[in-house]
Design an enzyme around this catalytic site. Structure first.
Site, mmCIF file in Angstrom:
data_model
loop_
_atom_site.group_PDB
_atom_site.id
_atom_site.type_symbol
_atom_site.label_atom_id
_atom_site.label_comp_id
_atom_site.label_asym_id
_atom_site.label_seq_id
_atom_site.Cartn_x
_atom_site.Cartn_y
_atom_site.Cartn_z
ATOM 1 N N LYS A 223 97.904 -22.489 -67.141
ATOM 2 C CA LYS A 223 97.235 -23.463 -66.274
ATOM 3 C C LYS A 223 95.705 -23.322 -66.318
ATOM 4 C CE LYS A 223 100.828 -25.553 -64.471
ATOM 5 N NZ LYS A 223 101.991 -24.915 -65.055
HETATM 6 C C1 LIG Z 1 104.431 -30.626 -63.095
HETATM 7 C C2 LIG Z 1 104.856 -29.241 -62.707
HETATM 8 N N1 LIG Z 1 105.539 -29.073 -61.564
HETATM 9 C C3 LIG Z 1 105.936 -27.865 -61.151
HETATM 10 C C4 LIG Z 1 105.684 -26.729 -61.888
HETATM 11 C C5 LIG Z 1 106.197 -25.413 -61.415
HETATM 12 O O1 LIG Z 1 105.216 -24.439 -61.285
HETATM 13 P P1 LIG Z 1 105.579 -22.894 -61.441
HETATM 14 O O2 LIG Z 1 105.940 -22.646 -62.875
HETATM 15 O O3 LIG Z 1 104.318 -22.193 -61.026
HETATM 16 O O4 LIG Z 1 106.712 -22.601 -60.534
HETATM 17 C C6 LIG Z 1 104.979 -26.842 -63.085
HETATM 18 C C7 LIG Z 1 104.669 -25.647 -63.874
HETATM 19 O O5 LIG Z 1 104.730 -25.517 -65.019
HETATM 20 C C8 LIG Z 1 104.570 -28.140 -63.526
HETATM 21 O O6 LIG Z 1 103.914 -28.305 -64.687
#
Ligand SMILES: Cc1ncc(COP(=O)(O)O)c(C=O)c1O
Length: 375
Positions: A185
């Site tokens: 990210k």
């Molecule tokens: C659009 C979107 N939503 C939700 C998430 C979930 O985040 P995390 O991987 O930190 O749980 C991500 C992460 O890759 C994402 O790109």
């Protein structure tokens, strides 16, 4: 550039971590307070200030933040949540965590975000929330969703640095919005996330539910609501604070690489490039995803790019066509034609702040060759 660097595979992503992050982590380790310490509120305050959001709550992942946000706006058993099928699977999964149904609607072919008209058509009397996703960091049309008059949870996991046309940062409109800090990210804490909101009651509930349902005074004896362990550690918060300090540079570097890609790929016929910023919306660059021309086998393209030393991956698959969603909700091909066409052709190319112009050129040259050779 060394001979070795010429032939090394260019990875998809690479975080920028330096002396500041190292020093910040060492300081936490030496303090002995690895969790529930002062770095968490410090990170929250700095993040909220950066966005112009009223409150921020640090959580263990974007998924955890989305889950708590849906609970906070009242989504529960049997409800429907209108959302995008073109997203990372977590934005739909969090609805299922609460035994609600994610109701998908098709996406806009230009921005690739949930289409407000399609979303409006999918609303029923069971719809309790809308969950638009700022996909690939491009601002979703939140003002249009606001006109539907339903609670909104914004998935801003990919959108740190994005700004709406009216100058408000994505995540600062007041609805609960959730950012993700996984290693690819814009800002990373390894794993982690942040929920922003204008509503102090939502902040209070999220802070409690991420911490096993404990009251703000941290009383051990009475947990007055069901909670989870969705806490972010002080180690992660310290990394986040250091990353926040360098965020302007990280975002500018990503925008530079994206601009370079735009020039280098412009001549490839039929290749779909990410939409340019339009009408005052500003993308927070997260990934560089192209749509390969119709008629190519994407798996062949991925294999051939690897032979040229270029990592790539199909990104993103349509959620409704994933096995779990087909089997649980009976989805089938043809329901969301824009999403399905985009998902079948989209390919993430290497993209990270330290990427050199030479590396972008190598990727573009390889892609042009591969597309010319793989019908
Ligand atoms: C659009 C979107 N939503 C939700 C998430 C979930 O985040 P995390 O991987 O930190 O749980 C991500 C992460 O890759 C994402 O790109």
């Amino acid at each position: 550039m060394s001979a070795r660097a010429e032939t090394d595979e260019i990875p998809l992503a690479r975080p920028v971590l330096g002396d500041e992050e190292e020093a910040a982590v060492l300081e936490v380790l030496r303090s002995g307070q690895l969790s529930l310490g002062p770095r968490v509120p410090a990170f929250e305050a700095a993040f909220a200030a950066r966005l112009g959001a009223k409150h921020a709550s640090a959580v263990s992942s974007g998924t955890a933040g989305l889950h708590l946000a849906l609970r906070a706006v009242g989504v529960s058993d049997g409800d429907e949540v209108v959302t995008s099928p073109f997203s990372f699977v977590a934005s739909a999964n969090v609805c299922v965590f609460e035994r609600a149904r994610p109701v998908f609607a098709d996406i806009d072919p230009v921005t690739l975000n949930l289409d407000p008209d399609a979303a409006a058509a999918a609303v029923t009397d069971r719809t309790t929330a809308l969950l638009p996703v700022h996909i690939f960091g491009y601002p979703a049309d939140i003002p249009a969703f606001e006109r539907l008059g339903l609670p909104i949870v914004e998935d801003a996991c990919e959108a740190l640095g994005a700004v709406h046309a009216d100058g408000v940062a994505v995540g600062a409109r007041g609805h609960p919005a959730v950012f993700g800090f996984y290693a690819n990210k814009q800002l990373t804490t390894g794993e982690g996330g942040m929920l922003t909101t204008a509503d102090p009651a939502i902040k209070e509930r999220v802070d409690s539910e991420r911490n096993q349902g404990r009251a703000p005074d941290m009383g051990w004896l009475d947990h007055d609501r069901l909670g989870f362990n969705y806490r972010l550690t002080d180690v992660a918060s310290a990394i986040g604070l250091a990353q926040l300090e360098r965020l302007d540079g990280l975002l500018a570097d990503r925008a530079r690489v994206a601009a370079r890609y735009g020039e280098a790929l412009a001549g490839i016929e039929g290749l779909g490039l990410p939409c340019p910023d339009s009408g005052g919306d500003v993308r927070g660059w997260f990934v560089y995803v192209v749509r390969i021309p119709h008629g190519h086998d994407r798996d062949d393209v991925v294999r051939a790019l690897r032979e040229h030393g270029v990592a790539s991956k199909p990104y993103l698959p349509a959620i409704h066509l994933m096995t779990y969603y087909r089997e649980t909700f009976g989805h089938r091909e043809g329901e969301f034609p824009v999403c399905e066409d985009v998902a079948a052709r989209s390919l993430a190319l290497p993209f990270f702040p330290g990427m050199t112009d030479g590396q972008v050129e190598r990727v573009a040259t390889a892609l042009a060759r591969v597309l010319a050779q793989t019908p």
